[in-house]
Design a protein around this motif. Sequence first.
Motif, PDB file in Angstrom:
ATOM      1  N   GLY A   1       0.852  -1.175  -0.112  1.00  0.00           N
ATOM      2  CA  GLY A   1       0.047  -0.083   0.037  1.00  0.00           C
ATOM      3  C   GLY A   1       0.993   1.326   0.115  1.00  0.00           C
ATOM      4  N   ASP A   2       0.283   2.195   0.634  1.00  0.00           N
ATOM      5  CA  ASP A   2       1.081   3.606   0.451  1.00  0.00           C
ATOM      6  C   ASP A   2       1.686   3.898   1.795  1.00  0.00           C
ATOM      7  OD1 ASP A   2      -1.395   4.145   1.774  1.00  0.00           O
ATOM      8  OD2 ASP A   2      -2.178   5.393   0.226  1.00  0.00           O
ATOM      9  N   GLY A   3       1.340   3.007   2.607  1.00  0.00           N
ATOM     10  CA  GLY A   3       2.112   3.203   4.096  1.00  0.00           C
ATOM     11  C   GLY A   3       1.374   3.863   5.030  1.00  0.00           C
ATOM     12  N   ASP A   4       0.300   4.378   4.793  1.00  0.00           N
ATOM     13  CA  ASP A   4      -0.541   5.499   5.648  1.00  0.00           C
ATOM     14  C   ASP A   4      -1.306   4.835   6.581  1.00  0.00           C
ATOM     15  OD1 ASP A   4      -2.765   4.639   3.876  1.00  0.00           O
ATOM     16  OD2 ASP A   4      -3.388   6.731   3.824  1.00  0.00           O
ATOM     17  N   LEU A   5      -1.502   3.585   6.829  1.00  0.00           N
ATOM     18  CA  LEU A   5      -2.441   2.935   7.708  1.00  0.00           C
ATOM     19  C   LEU A   5      -2.270   3.039   9.074  1.00  0.00           C
ATOM     20  CD1 LEU A   5      -4.928   1.373   7.617  1.00  0.00           C
ATOM     21  CD2 LEU A   5      -3.589  -0.736   7.834  1.00  0.00           C
ATOM     22  N   GLY A   6      -1.136   3.059   9.486  1.00  0.00           N
ATOM     23  CA  GLY A   6      -0.801   3.382  11.006  1.00  0.00           C
ATOM     24  C   GLY A   6      -1.102   4.498  11.244  1.00  0.00           C
ATOM     25  N   LEU A   7      -0.653   5.676  10.597  1.00  0.00           N
ATOM     26  CA  LEU A   7      -1.092   7.029  10.765  1.00  0.00           C
ATOM     27  C   LEU A   7      -2.449   7.371  11.040  1.00  0.00           C
ATOM     28  CD1 LEU A   7       1.538   8.728   8.644  1.00  0.00           C
ATOM     29  CD2 LEU A   7       1.684   8.829  11.144  1.00  0.00           C
ATOM     30  N   SER A   8      -3.315   6.650   9.842  1.00  0.00           N
ATOM     31  CA  SER A   8      -4.775   7.160   9.732  1.00  0.00           C
ATOM     32  C   SER A   8      -5.429   6.340  10.957  1.00  0.00           C
ATOM     33  CB  SER A   8      -5.401   6.631   8.453  1.00  0.00           C
ATOM     34  OG  SER A   8      -5.256   5.151   8.342  1.00  0.00           O
ATOM     35  N   MET A   9      -4.920   5.136  11.427  1.00  0.00           N
ATOM     36  CA  MET A   9      -5.641   4.669  12.455  1.00  0.00           C
ATOM     37  C   MET A   9      -5.657   5.186  13.705  1.00  0.00           C
ATOM     38  SD  MET A   9      -7.522   1.989  11.344  1.00  0.00           S
ATOM     39  CE  MET A   9      -8.291   3.364  10.122  1.00  0.00           C
ATOM     40  N   SER A  10      -4.252   5.576  13.897  1.00  0.00           N
ATOM     41  CA  SER A  10      -3.563   6.337  15.103  1.00  0.00           C
ATOM     42  C   SER A  10      -4.425   7.513  15.033  1.00  0.00           C
ATOM     43  CB  SER A  10      -2.494   6.484  14.943  1.00  0.00           C
ATOM     44  OG  SER A  10      -1.869   7.100  16.184  1.00  0.00           O
ATOM     45  N   ASP A  11      -4.668   8.352  14.112  1.00  0.00           N
ATOM     46  CA  ASP A  11      -5.140   9.652  14.187  1.00  0.00           C
ATOM     47  C   ASP A  11      -6.525   9.529  14.175  1.00  0.00           C
ATOM     48  OD1 ASP A  11      -2.877  10.862  13.648  1.00  0.00           O
ATOM     49  OD2 ASP A  11      -2.941  11.377  11.716  1.00  0.00           O
ATOM     50  N   GLY A  12      -7.368   8.726  13.468  1.00  0.00           N
ATOM     51  CA  GLY A  12      -8.782   8.479  13.644  1.00  0.00           C
ATOM     52  C   GLY A  12      -9.300   7.922  14.893  1.00  0.00           C
TER      53      GLY A  12
END
Length: 211
Positions: free
Chosen positions: A34-45
């Motif tokens: 993927g684009d590697g943003d999953l950890g950031l989006s889950m943490s932020d969300g």
Amino acid sequence: MILNVEDFRHLFEEWSRVMDKNKDYLIKLDQVAGDGDLGLSMSDGFHAMKEEAENSSIEDIGILLYNAGKTMNSKASSSLGTLISSGFIEAGKVFKGKTEISGCEIGTFLNAFQKGIINRGKAKVGEKTFLDGFDPAVRIMTANHSEEKVGIELRKAAEAAQEGSASTVGMLACWGRAARRGEDSRQILDPGSVVAALLITSLSKYVNEKQ
């Protein structure tokens, strides 16, 4: 076993903590295909959902869940963030007007959550997605009709979610960037299914500690 709106606030806090703790791991998994943003989006969300719940005086579980979904949708800039927001919104509709739920209704919550995700994303179990980690837990909890066994069944659900996530190694990806890899996608652990397992495991931990 009774869960009230305050319990859901605590659950949001627990989910936020777990997603923050696993942020780097989820980023690493998502970078594979993927684009590697999953950890950031889950943490932020989930952090935003926790903040929304903490700052709200709402006593209606359904409205709390619905608002959490809306918050996730605006703060988690990823496809999984959109799907999870749909899950919370659907669960919010089901529980609107309730100030507490029984342990057996955890299955109803998980089933509604999954329904929201399926309706939005159109994926099926076995297509290497979030559902492969989530559906095994839903099946266990919707089959449970014993208040006394809620904690035990949730521990089983957590194990099933983890096993379901692990089983995505070997599956052919049908969605997202991973699908572009064709047969090579079978070697990849699906990051979304890991998120599902983290959610179920945290839920089990909270409920069992509360009992």
